[in-house]
Design a protein around this motif. Sequence first.
Motif, PDB file in Angstrom:
ATOM      1  N   ARG A   5      -0.626   3.303 -13.687  1.00 35.87           N
ATOM      2  CA  ARG A   5      -1.745   3.402 -12.748  1.00 35.87           C
ATOM      3  C   ARG A   5      -2.952   2.696 -13.337  1.00 35.87           C
ATOM      4  N   PRO A   8      -9.191   2.539 -10.269  1.00 37.15           N
ATOM      5  CA  PRO A   8      -9.491   2.004  -8.943  1.00 37.15           C
ATOM      6  C   PRO A   8     -10.681   1.069  -8.943  1.00 37.15           C
ATOM      7  N   ALA A  75      -3.254  -5.696  -9.036  1.00 39.25           N
ATOM      8  CA  ALA A  75      -2.524  -4.539  -9.548  1.00 39.25           C
ATOM      9  C   ALA A  75      -1.808  -4.919 -10.836  1.00 39.25           C
ATOM     10  N   ALA A 242       0.470   0.615   4.329  1.00 36.23           N
ATOM     11  CA  ALA A 242      -0.678   1.404   3.871  1.00 36.23           C
ATOM     12  C   ALA A 242      -0.288   2.818   3.475  1.00 36.23           C
ATOM     13  N   PRO A 245       3.044   4.376  -1.796  1.00 34.21           N
ATOM     14  CA  PRO A 245       2.229   4.438  -3.016  1.00 34.21           C
ATOM     15  C   PRO A 245       1.747   3.054  -3.421  1.00 34.21           C
ATOM     16  N   ASP A 246       0.580   2.991  -4.047  1.00 37.23           N
ATOM     17  CA  ASP A 246      -0.022   1.699  -4.405  1.00 37.23           C
ATOM     18  C   ASP A 246       0.909   0.834  -5.242  1.00 37.23           C
ATOM     19  N   GLU A 247       1.618   1.428  -6.187  1.00 37.51           N
ATOM     20  CA  GLU A 247       2.514   0.650  -7.042  1.00 37.51           C
ATOM     21  C   GLU A 247       3.577  -0.054  -6.214  1.00 37.51           C
ATOM     22  N   MET A 249       3.350  -0.651  -2.932  1.00 35.11           N
ATOM     23  CA  MET A 249       2.675  -1.577  -2.021  1.00 35.11           C
ATOM     24  C   MET A 249       2.428  -2.925  -2.695  1.00 35.11           C
ATOM     25  N   TYR A 250       1.902  -2.898  -3.926  1.00 38.92           N
ATOM     26  CA  TYR A 250       1.628  -4.151  -4.621  1.00 38.92           C
ATOM     27  C   TYR A 250       2.926  -4.890  -4.979  1.00 38.92           C
ATOM     28  N   LEU A 268      -5.337  -6.649   2.449  1.00 35.91           N
ATOM     29  CA  LEU A 268      -6.013  -5.847   1.425  1.00 35.91           C
ATOM     30  C   LEU A 268      -7.461  -5.576   1.810  1.00 35.91           C
ATOM     31  N   LEU A 271      -7.271  -2.757   4.298  1.00 30.83           N
ATOM     32  CA  LEU A 271      -6.581  -1.553   3.834  1.00 30.83           C
ATOM     33  C   LEU A 271      -7.447  -0.294   3.834  1.00 30.83           C
ATOM     34  N   ARG A 275      -6.432   3.064   6.180  1.00 28.17           N
ATOM     35  CA  ARG A 275      -6.172   4.403   5.644  1.00 28.17           C
ATOM     36  C   ARG A 275      -7.167   5.435   6.149  1.00 28.17           C
TER      37      ARG A 275
END
Length: 343
Positions: A5, A8, A75, A242, A245-247, A249-250, A268, A271, A275
């Motif tokens: 992670r 942000p 990311a 969207a 999970p971000d991981e 998604m990237y 992006l 995004l 959300r």
Amino acid sequence: MLTVRSSPCGREASGSGARPPYVLITVGDAGVVMFGPFGVSADLPDMRRARGTGMQRTYLRMSHRISVRPGRYGAPRLRDKTRAQSYDGRDGANISRMPVRPHRTVDRVVGILEAVAQSPQGVTLAELAATLEAAKSSVQELTNGLLARGYLIEDDRRFHLGPGPFILAARANKLAALSLDHNFLAELSKVLGCTVLAGVRVGDALVYTDHAGQESPGLTFVARTHARRPLYTTAAGKTLLAHVPDEEMYRLLELASAEQTGEVRQFLAELPEIRSRGLAFNRGVTFKDAFAVATPLLASDGSPIAAISAAIDPAEADRLDDVGEELKKAVAVLGPQYGPNRA
């Protein structure tokens, strides 16, 4: 399990100074927080795991060598080289954590099955080779294997789907979106007065599973053929993207070609609003007559079952935001009545 992670924001405040972007790496129950620029590596030695069953277990000492590099869209990208040693000191195997990415042979097999499924009259070997942009000899090896396993059948030199895919789907039909009642979409279409479509994520693409309402030259054709559409340009695809999970998604965004960088960056930029509002829009991006808004249909645990899209005529494009709010309310009311979670 290993997770990564990134912070942000670009920098983290710490006392009088500021820390560079950090990455939190977790391996099993242990973890380390690395503060510093991307490109540093961390060793996490002496992680033990049990292998085997009953009393005969071999304990492995896992020495993790983890490197983090920036991805194309900000990311972190992970490279994990793990050295395993048995507890008594004998060398074990080198383990390399491979990223999830397309594989040419798998892509060709999937391409064969999808091409055959979309052609009621069947597909010839030459047509498959042209579709896949591959040599006929290479394609024939794959079709022979699919014929042997019952995933294809051949009739008059044309390939059709065999019983294999249908049996596989019947055994493991865990996709809740496939159990959506068509009446759900029909009722939504009646309430909103426009075309309504249900779409699901299939790998790195969006596939529409059903639709109801008025005909739209572009969208209903795509829905009927179950063609793959990009996740980051379609309203339904943006909605599904969207909600992963971000991981993940990237990872999906990294699969986009260099020519699609602008579209990815536009997604992006949208995004945070997708959300916060629970709505995603396509304002004539994929087709000139495609003006659509989508919202997720969520399971009881909050995971997305499908994306529900409402498509309107380009002449009514100025009311797309209002249609989106109506769609969101209608899905919230009708979803429990018609969706897969209904009693």
